[in-house]
Design a protein around this motif. Sequence first.
Motif, short mmCIF file in Angstrom:
data_model
loop_
_atom_site.label_atom_id
_atom_site.label_comp_id
_atom_site.label_asym_id
_atom_site.label_seq_id
_atom_site.Cartn_x
_atom_site.Cartn_y
_atom_site.Cartn_z
N GLN A 28 -83.85 -12.33 -41.53
CA GLN A 28 -82.46 -12.45 -41.07
C GLN A 28 -81.55 -12.94 -42.19
OE1 GLN A 28 -82.41 -14.90 -37.59
NE2 GLN A 28 -83.62 -13.50 -36.34
N LYS A 29 -82.04 -13.86 -43.01
CA LYS A 29 -81.24 -14.36 -44.12
C LYS A 29 -80.96 -13.27 -45.13
CE LYS A 29 -81.31 -17.86 -47.77
NZ LYS A 29 -82.08 -18.99 -48.36
N MET A 30 -81.99 -12.49 -45.47
CA MET A 30 -81.80 -11.40 -46.43
C MET A 30 -80.85 -10.35 -45.87
SD MET A 30 -83.31 -12.15 -49.18
CE MET A 30 -83.15 -10.54 -49.94
N THR A 31 -80.95 -10.08 -44.57
CA THR A 31 -80.04 -9.10 -43.96
C THR A 31 -78.59 -9.57 -44.03
OG1 THR A 31 -81.82 -8.42 -42.45
CG2 THR A 31 -79.56 -7.79 -41.88
N SER A 32 -78.37 -10.84 -43.71
CA SER A 32 -77.00 -11.37 -43.77
C SER A 32 -76.48 -11.39 -45.20
CB SER A 32 -76.96 -12.78 -43.18
OG SER A 32 -77.78 -13.66 -43.92
N LEU A 33 -77.34 -11.72 -46.17
CA LEU A 33 -76.91 -11.73 -47.57
C LEU A 33 -76.59 -10.33 -48.05
CD1 LEU A 33 -79.33 -14.34 -49.18
CD2 LEU A 33 -76.92 -14.62 -48.66
N THR A 34 -77.38 -9.35 -47.61
CA THR A 34 -77.11 -7.97 -47.99
C THR A 34 -75.76 -7.50 -47.44
OG1 THR A 34 -79.48 -7.51 -48.01
CG2 THR A 34 -78.01 -5.62 -47.95
N GLU A 35 -75.49 -7.83 -46.18
CA GLU A 35 -74.21 -7.46 -45.59
C GLU A 35 -73.05 -8.16 -46.30
OE1 GLU A 35 -75.95 -6.81 -41.04
OE2 GLU A 35 -74.55 -8.42 -41.51
N GLU A 36 -73.25 -9.44 -46.64
CA GLU A 36 -72.19 -10.16 -47.34
C GLU A 36 -71.95 -9.58 -48.73
OE1 GLU A 36 -71.14 -14.76 -48.73
OE2 GLU A 36 -73.02 -14.28 -47.72
N ASN A 37 -73.02 -9.21 -49.44
CA ASN A 37 -72.86 -8.60 -50.76
C ASN A 37 -72.13 -7.27 -50.67
OD1 ASN A 37 -74.15 -10.71 -51.99
ND2 ASN A 37 -76.16 -9.73 -51.99
N GLU A 38 -72.43 -6.49 -49.62
CA GLU A 38 -71.74 -5.21 -49.46
C GLU A 38 -70.25 -5.43 -49.20
OE1 GLU A 38 -72.97 -2.39 -50.09
OE2 GLU A 38 -71.26 -1.17 -49.49
#
Length: 754
Positions: free
Chosen positions: A183-193
Amino acid sequence: MGSAVERTDEHVREYLIYRGFTNTLKHLDSEIKADKEKGFRVDKIIDQLQLFVQSFDLCGLKEYWLYLDRRLFCRLEDVYRSTVNKLRTSLYRYYVINTIQKGNLEKTQEFFQKQASELQSQAEWRDWFILPFISTPEQNPTFSPYFSRQWADTFLVSLHNFLSVLFQCMPQPVLLSFDAEVQKMTSLTEENEQLRQLLFALQTETRDQRDGDEMVHHKLPPYVQNMDRLGDTELDLVSSQRAAIATTTPSRNFFSTFLPQGKRTPGKAAQAPPGFSPNQAAVGRKEPLSNQPIKSKEAVQAKEVKPASFQSLSSEPASSQSQQSTNQSANQGTNNNPRHKRIQDHEKERKELFSKPPQCSFQTPERKGEVAEAEPPTDTPSEPPDSSNSRNSGPGAEGGGLSAEQPFIILSQEEYGEHHSSIMHCRVDCSGRRVASLDVDGVIKVWSFNPIMQTKATIMSKSPLLSLEWATKPDRLLLLGSGVGTVRLYDTDAKKNLYEMNIDETHPRILSLACSPSGSSFVCSAAALSRSGSVESVPRLPIPVSGQLLLWDTKTVKQQLQFSLEPEPVAINCTAFNHNGNLLVTGAADGIIRLFDMQRYESAMSWRAHDGEVYSVEFSYDENTVFSVGEDGKFIQWNIHRCGVKQSEQVLPQDATGPFVLSGYSGYKQVQVPRGRLFAFDSEGQHVLTCSSSGGLIYRLTNGEPALDRVLLLGGHKAPVVTVDWCSAVDCGTCLTASMDGKIKLSTLLAQKC
């Protein structure tokens, strides 16, 4: 936690099916069905207890509560035992009240018969044995509150909250953290995008705005041709400033476009040739665009010259500047008050635009093949250019300014303020994810700063703590040295002590800890009490106290050997390993640096380094030299291939080496002896971070004189900084500066090449 357990169970079942472990899968399904903990689902546990109560199953209720006690409650600390007993008493009363409300008096009498031997000695049950013999117990003032709906709901909510907090505080296995990491990696990926899209939008907007400014610059309205000289000068200021930023900002440093206006670095404008006036520049700009040939980028840069209002920043003497400003005022008419006010406003805007020095020097081709060099940075508009040499002097000179070239950009600066007393140690772990900080009150905070600043654990110690060090493998372990002769190995994830080692009763002060890069052993420096008997309240006496240097095995938690300290056993203040753990350097209270061969466990060389104690030692980036800071205020570089040979020496200010003094009202004064790291290097070993009275101070290491070149002041502190650290595990370097008021500044730097 319950949802994470369910998802983990599904992943395990999927893995077993993929591997073909059908028998294991069958056993797993059967055990999941018979799981009394219900997958750590609190609502399921409450439902099971209510099922036993509603079905009048006293044996099942007692057996299930005993299972929870053996599995969960017995692992709690003793302070929570009374809470567990109160919940069990309320559960039994909830059962008894239910039997009476349902009219099943046989189950009521059965409860008191079976539980009489256990409950008759408890004071809270003494009045309850008369309950089966009361005709209307719900009207009795002693028992009427327990028959209300409010009491039953309060009990169930209390039990639910207790179990929820218990499950959240339980140490979880690594497998259960997989779901949180996903979940953390998913949120970070969305934030980076999202940030990437924002970056593209800002770059497009900046490019469109720059193109629009150029069109406005060349295609001026007709009324601009009748503007006075002051209006042309203002227009030239703005356009030249934008062009200078566009031409001097490196393309690789695109992070600077996101910086606030106060942190952007304006570029230098090219120097105007002698005899060039703003009228000529204005006439050149008033030509139509169609009559101008297509120019190259160099020609455009040469065209952007400095107008007359730049004369206060040029290299001309102050007398010529004042004369020129007088002539300009005479030409424009000084008797006009509105015009005079506009001139003052214009000078104010000019100072705001050009008050910050540029990052690095550059050259701009001028007309007739001449080359104009960039001007040195100036603090005031009327300062002569020769004064720049005094600002680039060594750190020992008073009033020394920063160097013209800025190798770092401060992206952000955050403050950690959970401590309430002076900091002694502040260290980042090997992975760059967590920070451990220790104050003089013995409180340790373990906290993270990426993506947000958050406290992970708080460690309170009854005995005074003097030293702190992260273990290398695994990096979640923390070594804590006390003032009573013990070293603790603390697990920051499980939040508990793994081991506590008794070092030596005759040398109770653990001054320094250093873990080997392999993580298999650590070095411990133990010293006797000071002459005053105090641990750290006053500065140490000039006479060094006795000490030991010991090597301990991390796995077996046993002492391996004791190093020989020549010429006499002395307290070791600081220790540091090289990259592979083959060498160990130490600095002692007698001013001697000792270099140990860790393959033979013997001293390779030693030499007298400072007049007084050695406070901090570190290997250089290439590990051919050793840097040290001592009580004499000197920062010295030593060649380890030639014993006692100095490669460079620099005297640091007192606020960089200590003792550190914090003064207050009514003559209050707090004195702290250096205990933590006093300097730290960047990832390439070219810059060093030191302490100062108002924040961290970064120097560039040079091969000449002076040995240190001051380049950047981090600032942000109101009290003296006593220890620093520099983490380069992430892309952007992170500097930590901790002060005597308990504040820790975390500065994120971006390196740039000039």
